[in-house]
Write an enzyme that holds these catalytic residues in place. Structure first.
Site, PDB file in Angstrom:
ATOM      1  N   CYS A 144       0.780   3.413   3.445  1.00  0.00           N
ATOM      2  CA  CYS A 144      -0.103   3.286   4.624  1.00  0.00           C
ATOM      3  C   CYS A 144      -0.224   4.619   5.351  1.00  0.00           C
ATOM      4  O   CYS A 144      -1.302   4.959   5.858  1.00  0.00           O
ATOM      5  CB  CYS A 144       0.437   2.228   5.587  1.00  0.00           C
ATOM      6  SG  CYS A 144       0.641   0.613   4.827  1.00  0.00           S
ATOM      7  N   ARG A 165      -3.983  -5.095   1.958  1.00  0.00           N
ATOM      8  CA  ARG A 165      -4.909  -3.977   2.202  1.00  0.00           C
ATOM      9  C   ARG A 165      -6.333  -4.495   1.978  1.00  0.00           C
ATOM     10  O   ARG A 165      -6.760  -4.648   0.830  1.00  0.00           O
ATOM     11  CB  ARG A 165      -4.642  -2.826   1.218  1.00  0.00           C
ATOM     12  CG  ARG A 165      -3.347  -2.127   1.444  1.00  0.00           C
ATOM     13  CD  ARG A 165      -3.155  -0.941   0.514  1.00  0.00           C
ATOM     14  NE  ARG A 165      -1.739  -0.721   0.330  1.00  0.00           N
ATOM     15  CZ  ARG A 165      -0.928  -0.167   1.224  1.00  0.00           C
ATOM     16  NH1 ARG A 165      -1.412   0.249   2.376  1.00  0.00           N
ATOM     17  NH2 ARG A 165       0.358  -0.021   0.979  1.00  0.00           N
TER      18      ARG A 165
END
Ligand code: BEZ
Length: 231
Positions: free
Chosen positions: A54, A137
């Site tokens: 991330c 995601r």
């Protein structure tokens, strides 16, 4: 009597209006989609702050922010972490992390706090067989009329390709402006496809039309030549 009510969420699909919500973000409170009227929006979720994949994604996206602004596109991130976690993570990124030549990266786009998972659930970002406490995601490309135009889901272990997300925005904007479609692996400047559905006369017309900008590989497959950019 026991309250057995279970909240059911239908995942939004391409062509659906984007679900509306109000949320707290690192850039202040937002009302979605009203606050972003007239803009393209990339709403994307990540599993958790202070995680390595991330972090690389945020650095990459933040360093492309000007490119998305030029495309009239607003970036909005989301995870189920608190605003305090978001602020601490983004500060760490800016002050400490150097990655692939990117450093002192300031994330200027809003990052939504979604501890209640209200927004994540509305957008189908919580996928229980992966996790009931983290978002996957997800990427939603939303047009200026607040209609969902693209949905991408990636597994936690795979960082996203942000050039591809930018390419999707450019292709959608071009398709809307010129009523064309874009072929596999299309890059801006390359020839585009003239969609068949009755838009260009009969199949025979289409094949024999020697109109300068147009050429066909077969009756169902016609292209429009792109003009080289003048320097
Ligand atoms: C990461 O961003 O590194 C990550 C997050 C959740 C699961 C696996 C990796």
């Amino acid at each position: 009597m026991e309250n057995t009510e279970v909240k059911e969420f239908r995942m939004p699909l391409i062509g659906d209006p984007a679900p509306s919500f109000k949320a707290k973000t690192t850039q202040g409170d937002i009302s979605f989609p009203e606050d972003f009227k007239g803009k393209w929006i990339i709403l994307f979720s990540h599993p958790a702050d202070f995680t390595p994949v991330c972090t690389t994604e945020f650095m990459t996206f933040a360093s492309m922010q000007d490119e998305f602004e030029k495309l009239n596109t607003q970036l909005i991130g989301l995870s189920v972490d608190s605003i305090y976690s978001h602020i601490a993570w983004l500060r760490t990124i800016q002050e400490k992390i150097e990655y692939k030549g990117m450093k002192n990266v300031e994330v200027k786009f809003p990052l939504i706090e979604d501890i209640s998972m209200n927004v994540a659930n509305k957008f189908g970002m919580i996928q229980p067989n992966v996790s009931t406490t983290q978002a996957v995601r997800a990427v939603f490309v939303i047009d200026p009329k607040a209609v969902i135009r693209t949905i991408l889901y990636y597994p936690a272990s795979t960082g996203r390709n942000f050039d591809e997300i930018k390419r999707i925005i450019i292709a959608l904007q071009k398709a809307d402006a010129e009523q064309i479609a874009t072929p596999a692996d299309w890059r801006p400047g390359e020839d585009v496809i003239i969609p068949p559905a009755g838009s260009c006369g009969t199949a025979k017309d289409r094949m024999s039309d020697k109109d300068g900008d147009k050429y066909c590989l077969d009756w169902f497959m016609c292209f429009k030549r792109e003009k080289p950019e003048s320097k």
